[in-house]
Design an enzyme around this catalytic site. Structure first.
Site, PDB file in Angstrom:
ATOM      1  N   ASP A 185       0.799  -1.224   0.000  1.00 31.54           N
ATOM      2  CA  ASP A 185       0.000   0.000   0.000  1.00 31.54           C
ATOM      3  C   ASP A 185       0.836   1.280   0.000  1.00 31.54           C
ATOM      4  O   ASP A 185       0.278   2.371   0.069  1.00 31.54           O
ATOM      5  CB  ASP A 185      -0.920   0.027   1.226  1.00 31.54           C
ATOM      6  CG  ASP A 185      -2.094  -0.920   1.070  1.00 31.54           C
ATOM      7  OD1 ASP A 185      -2.353  -1.343  -0.074  1.00 31.54           O
ATOM      8  OD2 ASP A 185      -2.733  -1.245   2.083  1.00 31.54           O
ATOM      9  N   HIS A 214      28.565   5.916  -9.015  1.00 32.55           N
ATOM     10  CA  HIS A 214      27.208   6.125  -8.498  1.00 32.55           C
ATOM     11  C   HIS A 214      26.971   5.356  -7.197  1.00 32.55           C
ATOM     12  O   HIS A 214      25.888   4.840  -6.961  1.00 32.55           O
ATOM     13  CB  HIS A 214      26.168   5.738  -9.558  1.00 32.55           C
ATOM     14  CG  HIS A 214      26.131   6.691 -10.697  1.00 32.55           C
ATOM     15  ND1 HIS A 214      25.589   6.389 -11.925  1.00 32.55           N
ATOM     16  CD2 HIS A 214      26.583   7.972 -10.812  1.00 32.55           C
ATOM     17  CE1 HIS A 214      25.716   7.433 -12.730  1.00 32.55           C
ATOM     18  NE2 HIS A 214      26.316   8.397 -12.072  1.00 32.55           N
ATOM     19  N   ASP A 266      28.438  13.446  -3.173  1.00 32.19           N
ATOM     20  CA  ASP A 266      27.744  14.049  -4.318  1.00 32.19           C
ATOM     21  C   ASP A 266      26.272  14.012  -3.952  1.00 32.19           C
ATOM     22  O   ASP A 266      25.614  12.967  -4.055  1.00 32.19           O
ATOM     23  CB  ASP A 266      28.033  13.240  -5.589  1.00 32.19           C
ATOM     24  CG  ASP A 266      27.391  13.851  -6.841  1.00 32.19           C
ATOM     25  OD1 ASP A 266      26.534  14.745  -6.704  1.00 32.19           O
ATOM     26  OD2 ASP A 266      27.751  13.404  -7.954  1.00 32.19           O
ATOM     27  N   ASP A 273      23.205  20.260  -7.623  1.00 35.21           N
ATOM     28  CA  ASP A 273      24.073  19.095  -7.831  1.00 35.21           C
ATOM     29  C   ASP A 273      25.491  19.473  -7.403  1.00 35.21           C
ATOM     30  O   ASP A 273      26.191  20.160  -8.150  1.00 35.21           O
ATOM     31  CB  ASP A 273      24.018  18.715  -9.327  1.00 35.21           C
ATOM     32  CG  ASP A 273      24.727  17.402  -9.633  1.00 35.21           C
ATOM     33  OD1 ASP A 273      25.211  16.750  -8.690  1.00 35.21           O
ATOM     34  OD2 ASP A 273      24.784  17.035 -10.827  1.00 35.21           O
ATOM     35  N   HIS A 313      34.019  10.113 -17.107  1.00 35.14           N
ATOM     36  CA  HIS A 313      32.752  10.816 -17.372  1.00 35.14           C
ATOM     37  C   HIS A 313      33.040  12.200 -17.936  1.00 35.14           C
ATOM     38  O   HIS A 313      34.193  12.651 -17.937  1.00 35.14           O
ATOM     39  CB  HIS A 313      31.892  10.895 -16.106  1.00 35.14           C
ATOM     40  CG  HIS A 313      32.528  11.616 -14.938  1.00 35.14           C
ATOM     41  ND1 HIS A 313      32.549  12.988 -14.835  1.00 35.14           N
ATOM     42  CD2 HIS A 313      33.161  11.153 -13.821  1.00 35.14           C
ATOM     43  CE1 HIS A 313      33.138  13.333 -13.694  1.00 35.14           C
ATOM     44  NE2 HIS A 313      33.529  12.239 -13.066  1.00 35.14           N
ATOM     45  N   HIS A 373      26.845  18.618 -17.311  1.00 35.02           N
ATOM     46  CA  HIS A 373      25.562  18.332 -17.964  1.00 35.02           C
ATOM     47  C   HIS A 373      24.645  19.498 -17.689  1.00 35.02           C
ATOM     48  O   HIS A 373      24.859  20.264 -16.731  1.00 35.02           O
ATOM     49  CB  HIS A 373      24.979  17.010 -17.439  1.00 35.02           C
ATOM     50  CG  HIS A 373      24.924  16.924 -15.937  1.00 35.02           C
ATOM     51  ND1 HIS A 373      23.931  17.514 -15.194  1.00 35.02           N
ATOM     52  CD2 HIS A 373      25.779  16.358 -15.031  1.00 35.02           C
ATOM     53  CE1 HIS A 373      24.149  17.288 -13.902  1.00 35.02           C
ATOM     54  NE2 HIS A 373      25.281  16.592 -13.774  1.00 35.02           N
ATOM     55  N   HIS A 397      19.928  15.785 -14.541  1.00 35.09           N
ATOM     56  CA  HIS A 397      20.501  15.730 -15.891  1.00 35.09           C
ATOM     57  C   HIS A 397      19.419  16.319 -16.778  1.00 35.09           C
ATOM     58  O   HIS A 397      18.539  15.619 -17.259  1.00 35.09           O
ATOM     59  CB  HIS A 397      20.844  14.294 -16.304  1.00 35.09           C
ATOM     60  CG  HIS A 397      21.993  13.729 -15.522  1.00 35.09           C
ATOM     61  ND1 HIS A 397      22.441  12.448 -15.673  1.00 35.09           N
ATOM     62  CD2 HIS A 397      22.796  14.288 -14.576  1.00 35.09           C
ATOM     63  CE1 HIS A 397      23.467  12.244 -14.849  1.00 35.09           C
ATOM     64  NE2 HIS A 397      23.695  13.343 -14.176  1.00 35.09           N
ATOM     65  N   GLU A 404      32.183  19.497 -13.242  1.00 35.82           N
ATOM     66  CA  GLU A 404      32.457  18.437 -12.267  1.00 35.82           C
ATOM     67  C   GLU A 404      33.542  17.457 -12.692  1.00 35.82           C
ATOM     68  O   GLU A 404      33.292  16.264 -12.849  1.00 35.82           O
ATOM     69  CB  GLU A 404      31.170  17.653 -11.983  1.00 35.82           C
ATOM     70  CG  GLU A 404      30.409  17.170 -13.202  1.00 35.82           C
ATOM     71  CD  GLU A 404      29.208  16.300 -12.802  1.00 35.82           C
ATOM     72  OE1 GLU A 404      29.416  15.331 -12.062  1.00 35.82           O
ATOM     73  OE2 GLU A 404      28.089  16.583 -13.252  1.00 35.82           O
ATOM     74  N   TYR A 461      39.728   9.119 -10.518  1.00 35.05           N
ATOM     75  CA  TYR A 461      39.364   7.916  -9.759  1.00 35.05           C
ATOM     76  C   TYR A 461      40.450   6.885 -10.027  1.00 35.05           C
ATOM     77  O   TYR A 461      40.582   6.401 -11.154  1.00 35.05           O
ATOM     78  CB  TYR A 461      37.988   7.409 -10.215  1.00 35.05           C
ATOM     79  CG  TYR A 461      36.979   8.546 -10.305  1.00 35.05           C
ATOM     80  CD1 TYR A 461      36.249   8.940  -9.194  1.00 35.05           C
ATOM     81  CD2 TYR A 461      36.814   9.254 -11.503  1.00 35.05           C
ATOM     82  CE1 TYR A 461      35.362  10.004  -9.264  1.00 35.05           C
ATOM     83  CE2 TYR A 461      35.927  10.322 -11.580  1.00 35.05           C
ATOM     84  CZ  TYR A 461      35.206  10.688 -10.466  1.00 35.05           C
ATOM     85  OH  TYR A 461      34.339  11.749 -10.538  1.00 35.05           O
ATOM     86  N   ARG A 512      36.116  14.044  -6.803  1.00 34.60           N
ATOM     87  CA  ARG A 512      35.328  14.845  -7.757  1.00 34.60           C
ATOM     88  C   ARG A 512      34.995  16.163  -7.063  1.00 34.60           C
ATOM     89  O   ARG A 512      34.769  16.190  -5.839  1.00 34.60           O
ATOM     90  CB  ARG A 512      34.050  14.117  -8.179  1.00 34.60           C
ATOM     91  CG  ARG A 512      33.176  14.908  -9.125  1.00 34.60           C
ATOM     92  CD  ARG A 512      32.140  14.048  -9.880  1.00 34.60           C
ATOM     93  NE  ARG A 512      31.139  13.451  -9.035  1.00 34.60           N
ATOM     94  CZ  ARG A 512      31.102  12.176  -8.669  1.00 34.60           C
ATOM     95  NH1 ARG A 512      32.041  11.345  -9.090  1.00 34.60           N
ATOM     96  NH2 ARG A 512      30.145  11.700  -7.896  1.00 34.60           N
ATOM     97  N   GLU A 559      32.361  19.370  -7.807  1.00 35.97           N
ATOM     98  CA  GLU A 559      31.255  19.723  -8.699  1.00 35.97           C
ATOM     99  C   GLU A 559      30.527  20.963  -8.207  1.00 35.97           C
ATOM    100  O   GLU A 559      30.116  21.038  -7.048  1.00 35.97           O
ATOM    101  CB  GLU A 559      30.255  18.555  -8.756  1.00 35.97           C
ATOM    102  CG  GLU A 559      29.006  18.870  -9.566  1.00 35.97           C
ATOM    103  CD  GLU A 559      28.107  17.653  -9.754  1.00 35.97           C
ATOM    104  OE1 GLU A 559      28.097  16.767  -8.896  1.00 35.97           O
ATOM    105  OE2 GLU A 559      27.404  17.607 -10.796  1.00 35.97           O
TER     106      GLU A 559
HETATM  107  N1  GLY Z   1      24.853  13.649  -9.238  1.00 35.16           N
HETATM  108  C1  GLY Z   1      24.777  13.241 -10.558  1.00 35.16           C
HETATM  109  C2  GLY Z   1      25.799  13.877 -11.367  1.00 35.16           C
HETATM  110  O1  GLY Z   1      26.704  14.485 -10.838  1.00 35.16           O
HETATM  111  O2  GLY Z   1      25.732  13.868 -12.567  1.00 35.16           O
HETATM  112 MN    MN Z   2      26.566  15.257  -8.860  1.00 37.84          MN
HETATM  113 MN    MN Z   3      26.348  16.324 -11.958  1.00 37.60          MN
END
Ligand code: GLY
Ligand code: MN
Ligand code: MN
Length: 468
Positions: A46, A252, A269, A280, A363, A367, A374, A406, A410, A427, A429
């Site tokens: 539920d 992630h 993050d 972000d 990466h 974005h 995103h 960002e 790594y 990272r 960002e």
């Molecule tokens: N937190 C997702 C990214 O940095 O793209």
């Molecule tokens: Mn992020």
């Molecule tokens: Mn991001």
């Protein structure tokens, strides 16, 4: 039951967006646009997932209730409504269990629609709305439910063909038009995004101040969530990443149970969604409050890469320019530290051309950011001439676009890579609004410089008494 009073509904903001869509559709020959909100989703038995409206629908309505649909009729006869909302009816019993619903009459008034009807009357009204209209505009092929509804409405219109009624003869994807509108943020949106950035920055400060060796990842996540909600943000904009030590090399990684050890870095993050807009932020800091020399070397490379990307973010540059700027600094750093062996990989240009940096930086540098973390919008110039490889040119940055910056490195345990760098994941960002001459960073209420991070962690330690 009282209707919610905050945030104030900016009727004109949403009405003007609907008028822009109507004007664009009229210029393209008219027709009817259909934009449903998101369905509710069952989590288990539920219990539903917390409800989140559809971003396109919200962009055009400001309406956050489930079971709603917007119709924009760009071929409406004079005097007929052009902007119609379908939404849940008032229902005293359901409202006792689930809370306030506007109902069509109050929603029309509060949100400035030309007309509003009960969602249960959709199948009655839509065949009439679509009769004799030249085209349909909606998110083609994205929702089996909507595709099925459209088919039913078209069948109902065609059933009247002997009476001389004609069904729309074309269907167009509405999404590129809406994406291009959403890509450029208006002042209303930028004000919310700046506030979201401030709340998220405060959350990072709180997590840094609460950090100490022995803390678990989920405890730091709790500090973030506390600040989001305490500050009025409705939710995290995405699953919070809180990664201690080697976990930071998993891009992630969701906050888990791991204990931060003395000597570990913590990568966070995480950021809030405020009034429908995402922020972000990533920061990486030492659990002990002091970077080790190896961590500091890598940190300063990533920070320099981020600064190079920030410097490359301005109107007239392309979306790819900040990425290329960051890749160059990171690649140089990988050579300088010996993580990439010069004898094997050559010059920085060779490293870039051969993508030798990719095992450590897999990466892109940013974005689009907006209602979705995103966010929507083409990254390349749609319809432009393609290069020899068949690629479209990168999109040119313009004022009002918002994006993340960002870069990261790594370093998994890898033969040939000096061991002192193993398991370091960093990272950094921030969120940026493109301006004519550069960009405005809206998430810098939490510092990025290593010295400043160390200073604020020391200060927190003194304030709380040392916990190590
Ligand atoms: N937190 C997702 C990214 O940095 O793209
Ligand atoms: Mn992020
Ligand atoms: Mn991001």
């Amino acid at each position: 039951m009282n209707q919610p009073t905050e945030p104030t509904i900016a009727i004109d903001v949403y009405r003007k967006r609907r008028e822009r869509v109507l004007a664009a559709l009229r210029a393209a020959g008219g027709g009817v646009a259909i934009v449903p909100t998101a369905p509710e989703k069952l989590r288990n038995r539920d219990a539903d997932y917390p409800y989140r409206h559809d971003s396109y629908f919200y962009y055009l309505t400001g309406f956050t209730e489930p079971e709603a649909l917007l119709v924009l009729d760009a071929s409406a006869a004079t005097g007929d409504p052009a902007a119609l909302l379908f939404c849940r009816e008032k229902n005293v019993e359901r409202e006792t269990w689930e809370g306030f619903r506007f109902g069509p009459d109050a929603a029309r008034e509060a949100f400035g629609f030309d007309a509003a009807f009960a969602i249960g009357e959709l199948d009655t009204h839509m065949p009439r709305v679509l009769a004799d209209k030249p085209a349909l505009h909606y998110a083609l092929g994205t929702s089996a439910q909507l595709d099925g509804q459209v088919r039913g409405w078209l069948d109902a219109v065609r059933a009247q063909s002997r009476g001389g009624v004609v069904a729309p003869s074309a269907a167009h994807d509405l999404i590129p038009l809406l994406d291009d509108m959403r890509l450029f943020k208006d002042d209303h949106e930028l004000a919310i995004m700046r506030r979201a950035g401030k709340i998220s920055a405060e959350a990072h400060l709180r997590a840094m101040a609460a950090c100490h060796p022995g803390v678990r990842e989920y405890e730091l996540e709790a500090e973030l969530l506390y600040t989001f909600r305490k500050s009025g943000a409705q939710a995290p904009a995405y699953t919070s990443i809180v990664a201690a030590g080697a976990n930071a090399c998993v891009l992630h990684y969701p906050a888990g149970n791991a204990i931060a050890q003395d000597g570990d870095l913590i990568l966070i993050d995480a950021a809030c969604e405020l009034d429908g807009y995402a922020s972000d932020i990533t920061r990486t800091f030492p659990a002990s409050g002091r970077f080790t020399p190896a961590q500091r070397e890598i940190y300063d490379i990533v920070l320099a890469a981020q600064q190079a990307a920030v410097d490359a973010t301005r109107a007239g540059a392309t979306f790819d320019d900040p990425h290329q700027a960051a890749v160059r600094v990171l690649s140089q750093g990988l050579l300088d530290t010996g993580i990439l062996d010069r004898a094997k990989f050559g010059s920085v240009d060779d490293v870039i051309a051969g993508r030798a940096y990719a095992p450590f930086y897999m990466h892109r540098t940013g974005h689009w950011l907006g209602m979705d973390v995103h966010d929507v919008g083409d990254y390349r110039e749609r319809g432009a001439a393609r290069d020899e490889a068949g690629a479209l040119p990168w999109r040119t940055l313009q004022p009002g676009m918002t994006l993340t910056i960002e870069p990261g490195l790594y370093i998994r345990p890898t033969e040939g890579v000096p061991e002192r760098y193993w398991n370091i994941g960093i990272r950094i960002e921030d969120d940026a609004i493109v301006t004519a001459n550069g960009c405005e960073l809206i998430t810098r209420d939490v510092p990025v410089a290593a010295d400043e991070i160390e200073a604020l962690m020391q200060e927190a330690r003194v304030a709380h008494g040392t916990r190590t």
